[in-house]
Design an enzyme around this catalytic site. Sequence first.
Site, PDB file in Angstrom:
ATOM      1  CG  ASP A 259      -2.258   0.633   0.953  1.00 55.70           C
ATOM      2  OD1 ASP A 259      -2.353   1.424  -0.006  1.00 55.70           O
ATOM      3  OD2 ASP A 259      -3.220   0.397   1.719  1.00 55.70           O
TER       4      ASP A 259
ATOM      5  CG  ASP B  80      -9.622   1.111  -0.300  1.00 55.10           C
ATOM      6  OD1 ASP B  80      -8.705   0.888  -1.111  1.00 55.10           O
ATOM      7  OD2 ASP B  80      -9.454   1.184   0.939  1.00 55.10           O
TER       8      ASP B  80
END
Length: 422
Positions: A158, A219
């Site tokens: 990430d 997301d």
Amino acid sequence: MYLAAVVCVLAFSRATLALDNGLMRTPPMGWLAWERYRCDIDCENDPKNCISENLFRDMADRLAEDGWRELGYVYINIDDCWSSHQRDKNGQLQADPKRFPGGIPKLARYLHDRGLKLGIYGDMGTLTCGGYPGTPMDKIDIDAKTFAAWEVDMLKYDGCYSNATEQEQGYPLMSKALNATGRPIAYSCSWPAYQGGLPPKVNYTQLGEICNLWRNYGDIQDSWSSVLTISDWFFENQDVLQPAAGPGRWNDPDMLVIGDFGLSLDQSRSQMALWAIMAAPLFMSNDLRTLDSRARAILQNKAAISINQDPMGVQGRRLLKEKSGIDVFWRPLSGNTSALVFFSRRDDMPYRYQTSLATLKYTSGSYQIYDVFAERVMPTLKASTDFVVSVNPTGVVMWYVSSPAGEKHWTPTSNALPNHFL
Ligand SMILES: *[C@@H]1O[C@H](CO)[C@@H](O)[C@H](O)[C@H]1NC(C)=O
Ligand SMILES: *[C@@H]1O[C@H](CO)[C@@H](O)[C@H](O)[C@H]1NC(C)=O
Ligand SMILES: *[C@@H]1O[C@H](CO)[C@@H](O)[C@H](O)[C@H]1NC(C)=O
Ligand SMILES: *[C@@H]1O[C@H](CO)[C@@H](O)[C@H](O)[C@H]1NC(C)=O
């Protein structure tokens, strides 16, 4: 010859190389914790759902025992919030000792014993998005070695708490560090999701050389509006994204939320169909212990999975966006076959969409059609013959189409799956 010509152009325009670790020649399939379980670390009050070794073992049992593994769903992926807030005395990451008393190596063994693979999560900033220790530049080597020593099979890297300059250096460095461990570890890069907008500031050619898959966008959430926003973004930018994908390197529109709370039956089929057209990774984020039979049927649909997993690995495209609210998507598949999806943006009633295969640029001849969600072989269809599909609001009709040359694969009178899916 239009169809064959397009297949050739798509197939041979991929001069660029994929990350050379031999992994993910078809889009990865499995289960990923984040969308459904987030950073729930309250094991005292929510023991069944907190991020802990029990949750991942439960899901591994379900993948192994409920028919998922045989269909290709083999990854069990940990996301954020798995680690202790402190590195150990040797500077290595360590799992939270209360929630993962056996540590990651024991969990990896549990999965490997069941023919499954383990994915883990890291972040190239100073902290992960959830505030746990990150893997900035000076920790890349040690963390790659730790993951390899633990026998981890995949890393999602990430990008919270890092800037563009660091990402430009860090994502390629982690790729090298994983390779240097000697263990094949699939590599998921969140890099483009942090670079925003298009035209992309990220070089997709380079991404394909260093990552097996990459999150391009924000997301996913448990709602239809989230699924629709994401898929619209991917198809609106298909001229850039579509050529970037291929065996070993995939665009990742994020998890499947089928079986959660936000999607209707039709919307669940739409997500499955569009993710299959996009050659997207199929990571479910749901509760496999309580999944209802309708969600299971969609996620285990053999034809949809087979289309997603086509070995040629060419990502599909949106062909048409009609004023009526019908979108038509197409993906070329191996053996001169293809998939078509008719999708409705309407919110009134089933829409009777009329077209012909010739209108959709198929060459003349007769085609065999398999309706993926009705699980039914249709009567042979001539390219020139108009047909009508009835598409439910926010739903899809998905077809697997065999070319005239592929007719020998079919027993048109039976309702069995074509050989292609067996
Ligand atoms: C590392 O990269 C080399 C060269 O690209 C490749 O041949 C090898 O298989 C890779 N090894 C691993 C473990 O990914
Ligand atoms: C990015 O972060 C590094 C390290 O913290 C810093 O040295 C650099 O100036 C930052 N670059 C930008 C463009 O903000
Ligand atoms: C993108 O990356 C490729 C492969 O690394 C490289 O050859 C190319 O020059 C890069 N393009 C740009 C615009 O930087
Ligand atoms: C695909 O179609 C082309 C052109 O129509 C034909 O030459 C070829 O044999 C076909 N391939 C297969 C596997 O059916």
